[in-house]
Structure formats: C-alpha cells, structure tokens
Design an enzyme around this catalytic site. Structure first.
Site, PDB file in Angstrom:
ATOM      1  N   GLY A 159       0.607  -1.352   0.037  1.00  0.00           N
ATOM      2  CA  GLY A 159       0.176  -0.163   0.193  1.00  0.00           C
ATOM      3  C   GLY A 159       0.747   1.394   0.036  1.00  0.00           C
ATOM      4  O   GLY A 159       0.244   2.297   0.588  1.00  0.00           O
ATOM      5  N   ASN A 169       1.211   3.049  -2.425  1.00  0.00           N
ATOM      6  CA  ASN A 169       0.235   4.093  -3.271  1.00  0.00           C
ATOM      7  C   ASN A 169      -0.905   4.619  -2.534  1.00  0.00           C
ATOM      8  O   ASN A 169      -1.209   5.844  -2.522  1.00  0.00           O
ATOM      9  CB  ASN A 169      -0.126   3.320  -4.698  1.00  0.00           C
ATOM     10  CG  ASN A 169       0.655   3.431  -5.784  1.00  0.00           C
ATOM     11  OD1 ASN A 169       0.795   4.270  -6.361  1.00  0.00           O
ATOM     12  ND2 ASN A 169       1.128   2.139  -6.145  1.00  0.00           N
ATOM     13  N   HIS A 176      -1.273   1.176 -13.057  1.00  0.00           N
ATOM     14  CA  HIS A 176      -0.639   0.239 -13.559  1.00  0.00           C
ATOM     15  C   HIS A 176       0.702   0.436 -13.886  1.00  0.00           C
ATOM     16  O   HIS A 176       1.168   1.546 -14.323  1.00  0.00           O
ATOM     17  CB  HIS A 176      -1.247  -0.291 -14.961  1.00  0.00           C
ATOM     18  CG  HIS A 176      -0.510  -1.432 -15.383  1.00  0.00           C
ATOM     19  ND1 HIS A 176      -0.771  -2.751 -15.152  1.00  0.00           N
ATOM     20  CD2 HIS A 176       0.390  -1.851 -16.276  1.00  0.00           C
ATOM     21  CE1 HIS A 176      -0.239  -3.827 -15.624  1.00  0.00           C
ATOM     22  NE2 HIS A 176       0.573  -2.994 -16.525  1.00  0.00           N
TER      23      HIS A 176
HETATM   24  C1  GAR Z   1       2.341  -1.242  -7.886  1.00  0.00           C
HETATM   25  O1  GAR Z   1       3.593  -1.153  -8.602  1.00  0.00           O
HETATM   26  C2  GAR Z   1       0.985  -1.055  -8.640  1.00  0.00           C
HETATM   27  O2  GAR Z   1       1.042  -0.374  -9.844  1.00  0.00           O
HETATM   28  C3  GAR Z   1       0.833  -2.731  -8.915  1.00  0.00           C
HETATM   29  O3  GAR Z   1       1.353  -3.293  -7.532  1.00  0.00           O
HETATM   30  C4  GAR Z   1       2.060  -2.515  -6.936  1.00  0.00           C
HETATM   31  C5  GAR Z   1       1.379  -2.059  -5.739  1.00  0.00           C
HETATM   32  O4  GAR Z   1       2.316  -1.380  -4.912  1.00  0.00           O
HETATM   33  N1  GAR Z   1      -0.290  -3.138  -9.358  1.00  0.00           N
HETATM   34  C6  GAR Z   1      -0.384  -3.961 -10.148  1.00  0.00           C
HETATM   35  O5  GAR Z   1       0.439  -4.586 -10.827  1.00  0.00           O
HETATM   36  C7  GAR Z   1      -2.063  -4.183 -10.895  1.00  0.00           C
HETATM   37  N2  GAR Z   1      -2.041  -4.745 -12.131  1.00  0.00           N
HETATM   38  P1  GAR Z   1       1.798  -0.837  -3.321  1.00  0.00           P
HETATM   39  O6  GAR Z   1       0.841  -1.867  -2.695  1.00  0.00           O
HETATM   40  O7  GAR Z   1       3.148  -0.547  -2.642  1.00  0.00           O
HETATM   41  O8  GAR Z   1       1.076   0.288  -4.031  1.00  0.00           O
END
Ligand code: GAR
Length: 200
Positions: free
Chosen positions: A12, A14, A110
């Site tokens: 999480g 993001n 993404h």
């Molecule tokens: C991020 O890089 C996001 O773009 C990717 O997972 C990661 C989550 O990081 N999402 C995907 O690949 C969806 N297709 P986070 O939990 O630290 O935000």
C-alpha cells in the site's frame, strides 16, 4: 467533496501517497472513506488503522463465492457513499457488476506504459521482469479508468522513467513506484477539482 474508496492487496505505498495527498492538501476537497483489502495480511490495513480510516477485508478467505464477494464489495462502496474507487495495487479482477455500478468512477494504477506490458498476467514484479526481458530503454506507469477489460480503459496520466543497463526488476520497480505515487496523486487531484467545478 470527493469521497474515495481505495482497494488494495499488499503493502500500500500508493495508498499511502493518496492518504498523504489528502491529508497534506495536495488533493483538495477529498476524503478517503473506505479501504477495502483483498486479504487480511495486507500491510495497507495497518496504514488504515494509523490514519483512522475505516477498513474492511473482503477476499477469497472470507467470501469464497465470487458473487457473494462482489456483492459485499458493492455493499461497502455504497454504504460509504463512494464517488471514486481507486485500485491501488489491487491484485484481483473486479466483477463486471461492480464495474457497471461505478462506471467511469473507477481508476487503476498500472506499473507500465500501457499499452505495453499490461493485461492478463502482467502485475507487480512480473511487469518489470518482462520490460527488462524486452530490452526496453524506457518504462513508466499509467493511471487509467477501469472498464470490463484488463488494463484497457481510457488513460488519464502516464509517467516515464528510464530503464538503466544495470537495472534488476527490483531497482526498476522502485523507480517506477515513485512515478506511480506522483501520477496517482495528480490524477485524483484532477478528478477532485473536476467534481468541484461541476458542483459550482
Ligand atoms: C504497484 O506497483 C502497482 O502499480 C501494482 O502493484 C504495486 C502495488 O504497490 N499493481 C498492479 O500490478 C496491478 N495490475 P503498493 O501496494 O506499494 O501500492
């Protein structure tokens, strides 16, 4: 006021960028009203607790039936009076019922420059491994609206980063992630401002 629900599966970062954007005023007139995690191990749940944001776990572990799971997610989104659904590292496919109910109001981040390295099977570290295997000189991240396809809705914002000769999937992921945080906050800011304009 833009009422945001964030759907997450993992660490999480993001989500944290959105929380910081709302709390710090970079995203004006917005509030995170719900965090929905697809599993109970998601560190995002700690972030929710720390910031006093109501959170729910709705995943295969407690709703094994996909239809019941979709109904429960929809119930949470509705009860929080959600205006915008943000998929921030959400590793499940949303049911078409949810996509229809929130059409034009769901966005996803993404970790590639869509249309490259997206769609079924491209998620998390796999994306960066494929970018390196493809010999790309550039990668990045995309914020887009969610439609019934996988990573196929209209693009809102993209951010680019170089791919360096010495990159591993992890170093590239870290560089892309910084860009993700920036464009996700910018995109939500844009949507919050658009809603404010419409309400004037
Ligand atoms: C991020 O890089 C996001 O773009 C990717 O997972 C990661 C989550 O990081 N999402 C995907 O690949 C969806 N297709 P986070 O939990 O630290 O935000």
């Amino acid at each position: 006021m833009l009422r945001i629900s964030v759907l997450v599966s993992g660490g999480g970062t993001n989500l944290q960028a959105v929380i910081d954007g709302v709390e710090g005023g970079e995203i004006p007139c917005a509030r995170i009203v719900r965090i929905i995690a697809s599993n109970s191990r998601a560190y995002s749940l700690e972030r929710a607790k720390k910031h006093g944001i109501p959170a729910a776990v709705i995943g295969k572990e407690n709703y094994p039936d996909p239809e019941a799971r979709a109904r429960e997610i929809l119930r949470e989104l509705d009860s929080a009076q959600t205006d915008l659904v943000v998929l921030a590292g959400y590793m499940s496919i949303l049911s078409p019922d949810i996509i229809r109910a929130y059409e034009g109001r769901i966005i996803n981040i993404h970790p590639s420059l869509i249309p490259k390295y997206c769609g079924m099977g491209f998620y998390g570290k796999r994306v960066h491994e494929a970018v390196l295997a493809g010999g790309e000189k550039e990668s990045g991240a995309t914020v887009h609206y969610v439609d019934e396809g996988v990573d196929s809705g209209p693009i809102i914002l993209q951010g680019r980063v170089p791919v360096l000769a010495e990159d591993t999937a992890d170093t590239l992921a870290a560089r892309v992630l910084e860009t993700e945080h920036r464009i996700l906050v910018q995109s939500i800011r844009y949507l919050a401002e658009k809603k404010m304009e419409n309400e004037r």
